[in-house]
Motif scaffolding. Structure first.
Motif, PDB file in Angstrom:
ATOM      1  N   THR A   1       4.892  33.368  19.707  1.00 13.55           N
ATOM      2  CA  THR A   1       4.536  34.795  19.789  1.00 13.55           C
ATOM      3  C   THR A   1       3.044  34.964  20.068  1.00 13.55           C
ATOM      4  O   THR A   1       2.237  34.190  19.575  1.00 13.55           O
ATOM      5  N   GLN A   2       2.690  36.015  20.816  1.00 15.97           N
ATOM      6  CA  GLN A   2       1.275  36.358  20.968  1.00 15.97           C
ATOM      7  C   GLN A   2       0.769  36.793  19.595  1.00 15.97           C
ATOM      8  O   GLN A   2       1.384  37.655  18.961  1.00 15.97           O
ATOM      9  N   LEU A   3      -0.328  36.188  19.145  1.00 14.61           N
ATOM     10  CA  LEU A   3      -0.831  36.498  17.805  1.00 14.61           C
ATOM     11  C   LEU A   3      -2.262  37.013  17.889  1.00 14.61           C
ATOM     12  O   LEU A   3      -3.047  36.543  18.718  1.00 14.61           O
ATOM     13  N   ARG A   4      -2.571  37.951  17.013  1.00 11.02           N
ATOM     14  CA  ARG A   4      -3.951  38.443  16.969  1.00 11.02           C
ATOM     15  C   ARG A   4      -4.331  38.759  15.528  1.00 11.02           C
ATOM     16  O   ARG A   4      -3.491  39.230  14.760  1.00 11.02           O
TER      17      ARG A   4
ATOM     18  N   GLY B   1     -12.698  39.036  15.183  1.00 13.70           N
ATOM     19  CA  GLY B   1     -11.248  38.852  15.245  1.00 13.70           C
ATOM     20  C   GLY B   1     -10.894  37.636  16.091  1.00 13.70           C
ATOM     21  O   GLY B   1     -11.779  36.919  16.570  1.00 13.70           O
ATOM     22  N   ALA B   2      -9.601  37.421  16.282  1.00 11.79           N
ATOM     23  CA  ALA B   2      -9.166  36.244  17.037  1.00 11.79           C
ATOM     24  C   ALA B   2      -7.805  36.505  17.649  1.00 11.79           C
ATOM     25  O   ALA B   2      -7.078  37.403  17.201  1.00 11.79           O
ATOM     26  N   SER B   3      -7.472  35.747  18.682  1.00  7.62           N
ATOM     27  CA  SER B   3      -6.107  35.821  19.215  1.00  7.62           C
ATOM     28  C   SER B   3      -5.659  34.425  19.609  1.00  7.62           C
ATOM     29  O   SER B   3      -6.485  33.538  19.859  1.00  7.62           O
ATOM     30  N   LEU B   4      -4.352  34.236  19.620  1.00  6.63           N
ATOM     31  CA  LEU B   4      -3.800  32.952  20.056  1.00  6.63           C
ATOM     32  C   LEU B   4      -2.647  33.213  21.017  1.00  6.63           C
ATOM     33  O   LEU B   4      -1.675  33.894  20.668  1.00  6.63           O
ATOM     34  N   HIS B   5      -2.780  32.678  22.233  1.00  9.98           N
ATOM     35  CA  HIS B   5      -1.701  32.732  23.209  1.00  9.98           C
ATOM     36  C   HIS B   5      -1.298  31.291  23.450  1.00  9.98           C
ATOM     37  O   HIS B   5      -2.002  30.526  24.098  1.00  9.98           O
TER      38      HIS B   5
END
Ligand SMILES: O=C(O)Cc1cc(O)ccc1O
Ligand SMILES: [Fe+2]
Length: 497
Positions: A148-151, A413-417
């Motif tokens: 899943t795209q996470l943020r 903040g951060a995101s993970l793809h």
């Protein structure tokens, strides 16, 4: 063999001369220097660096290491037996190729206190309390696979006294420090300096990206003041202590196992551009000459924390030379490259540092930035394209905004793809770009500094990160409402067979 002995003898003479010169230089030292001036520029990867502190705290002088000493003068075993006051953290397995040799020689003080090599400590014990939120071996006991795209929203400051060690939390990663292959991505949030203790990471190298609050990192090689907008690299095995110059403080850490960061090859770019070797700064030797009853070295080993007590400061190194050392880099010195006519360059064009795998061109972890820059591409959708990627992308924002996210991706903040997970600009950024039309002139992206840790290894996500109150449960909604602006015209069919 005789020839080899003669060579060793002459290297020793040169080293003795080097020591004599150091003493006579010391007499001429007059000016006090501040911490901000303590760093030295070095093209460290090619030749190595050296730094000498001439004996009085805050009184030091730099000098250029003679060329012949920039190369390792001794074979590894003689380094250890050379002179009573030297110690060598080495990063060279015995059978390494000479060109891959990373080496370091620390000169410890012999006056007025007796020599204190780092081995003089009580046995390591599990550190109490530990930090259960960090680990270095990614498996289903501590982390999950998740496409899943996470943020994540920016973390709040801790509500109880928390230093850099206790403020570290692993977000995601892959592989294992035991197997010397893989990486971990951590975030930290701290509100107090480390006291009476130093940290030593036996697992891998740290690349620290402060996002809020300046850090004063004291290392065995000297001190580095690192502000948001700069990064620091603390190689495996160096002891260091993190003081907060501002509180609270938070940021990101990439940890790599079994390899080191290096500058990317420039290929067709040629000689100039991206990060210049001269902008990487190493610390000036700095030491404190006092006893410290109960001083603790906290060692991260296999992702767990161990503590060993000693009665002296580990920052007792008067001089060092080598090409394996802590260093820092100011991201505003980066010279970005970009498309100048049409199309969108892959972000790899702005790689600051890369940690390679054994496969040529395949990174264990790239550190890529998205700095202020001009956009000039014609007939091009200028923000990042919608894509799925064989690499996995962890992003953070140091300040300002990010061109692909009008809302929700905030500084801190951060995101993970993850691998092959689709992502791209949010609906608002997409519509704004379409509205501007095809024929806009040059525009400059200002007030921004985003970065990406990009890896060919697929990260598992920690329980802490998935259960975090800062996980943005509504992230997927940023793409809701995306619609096609395609209009079919007759010319569309002209190229059909
Ligand atoms: O996903 C992202 O925002 C990072 C990114 C930026 C870009 O300009 C091209 C590809 C890419 O993955
Ligand atoms: Fe991407």
């Amino acid at each position: 063999m005789r020839k080899a002995n003669r060579k060793l003898e002459s290297e020793r003479n040169r080293a003795a001369k080097f020591k004599r010169r150091t003493k006579s230089d010391a007499k001429q030292v007059k000016n006090e220097e501040k911490i901000t001036n303590e760093c030295e520029s070095t093209e460290k990867e090619e030749e190595g660096a050296c730094s000498v502190n001439h004996g009085q705290t805050n009184r030091r002088r730099r000098f250029q290491l003679p060329f012949w000493l920039r190369k390792p003068p001794f074979i590894r075993s003689s380094c250890r037996s050379f002179a009573g006051g030297a110690e060598q953290p080495s990063h060279m397995p015995l059978r390494s190729l000479r060109r891959a040799n990373l080496w370091h020689l620390l000169h410890l003080p012999s006056q007025p206190q007796p020599l204190q090599p780092s081995v003089t400590h009580q046995p390591f014990q599990p550190r109490v309390p530990g930090n259960k939120r960090i680990f270095s071996e990614f498996n289903n006991s501590n982390s999950s696979a998740n496409p899943t795209q996470l943020r994540w929203k920016p973390m709040d400051a801790p509500d109880s006294p928390t230093d850099f060690i206790d403020g570290l939390s692993t977000v995601c990663g892959s592989g294992s420090s035991f197997m010397r292959h893989g990486y971990a991505i951590h975030m930290y949030a701290a509100n107090k300096s480390m006291e009476n203790c130093a940290f030593c990471n036996a697992d891998g190298d740290f690349l620290i990206v402060p996002q809020q609050g300046r850090l004063l990192i004291t290392t065995e090689c000297g001190r580095l003041k690192v502000s948001p907008g700069e990064i620091a690299i603390l190689p495996q095995g160096f002891r260091f202590s993190v003081n907060l110059l501002d509180s609270p403080s938070r940021g990101y850490v990439a940890e790599i196992f079994g390899t080191h960061f290096q500058l990317p090859d420039l290929g067709p770019i040629g000689a100039n551009g991206l990060a210049a070797p001269r902008d990487f700064l190493v610390p000036t030797a700095w030491f404190e000459n006092k006893s410290y009853p109960g001083y603790t070295v906290v060692q991260k080993f296999g992702g767990e924390l161990f503590a060993a007590v000693q009665d002296f400061s580990p920052f007792n190194v008067v001089a060092w030379h080598g090409n394996y050392c802590p260093y820092k880099y100011d991201l505003s010195k980066f010279c970005p490259y970009n498309t100048v006519l049409f199309d969108h360059s892959d972000p790899s064009i702005n790689t600051v540092l890369t940690a390679p795998t054994d496969k040529p061109g395949v990174a264990l972890l790239d550190f890529v930035i998205f700095p202020p820059r001009w956009l000039v591409a014609e007939h091009t959708f200028r923000p990042p394209y919608y894509h799925r990627n064989c690499m996995s992308e962890f992003m953070g924002l140091i300040h300002g905004g990010y061109e692909a996210k009008a809302d929700g991706f905030l500084p801190g903040g951060a995101s993970l793809h993850n691998c092959m997970t689709p992502h791209g600009p949010d609906t608002k950024s997409y519509e704004a770009t379409i509205d501007r039309g095809n024929d806009i002139g040059p525009s400059k992206i200002t007030d921004t500094m985003a970065f990406m840790f990009e890896s060919s290894l697929i990260p598992r996500i920690s329980q802490w990160a998935l259960e975090s109150p800062f996980l943005d449960q509504d992230y997927y909604q940023c793409w809701i409402g995306l619609r096609s602006h395609f209009t079919e015209t007759e010319t569309c069919h002209e190229n059909q067979p």
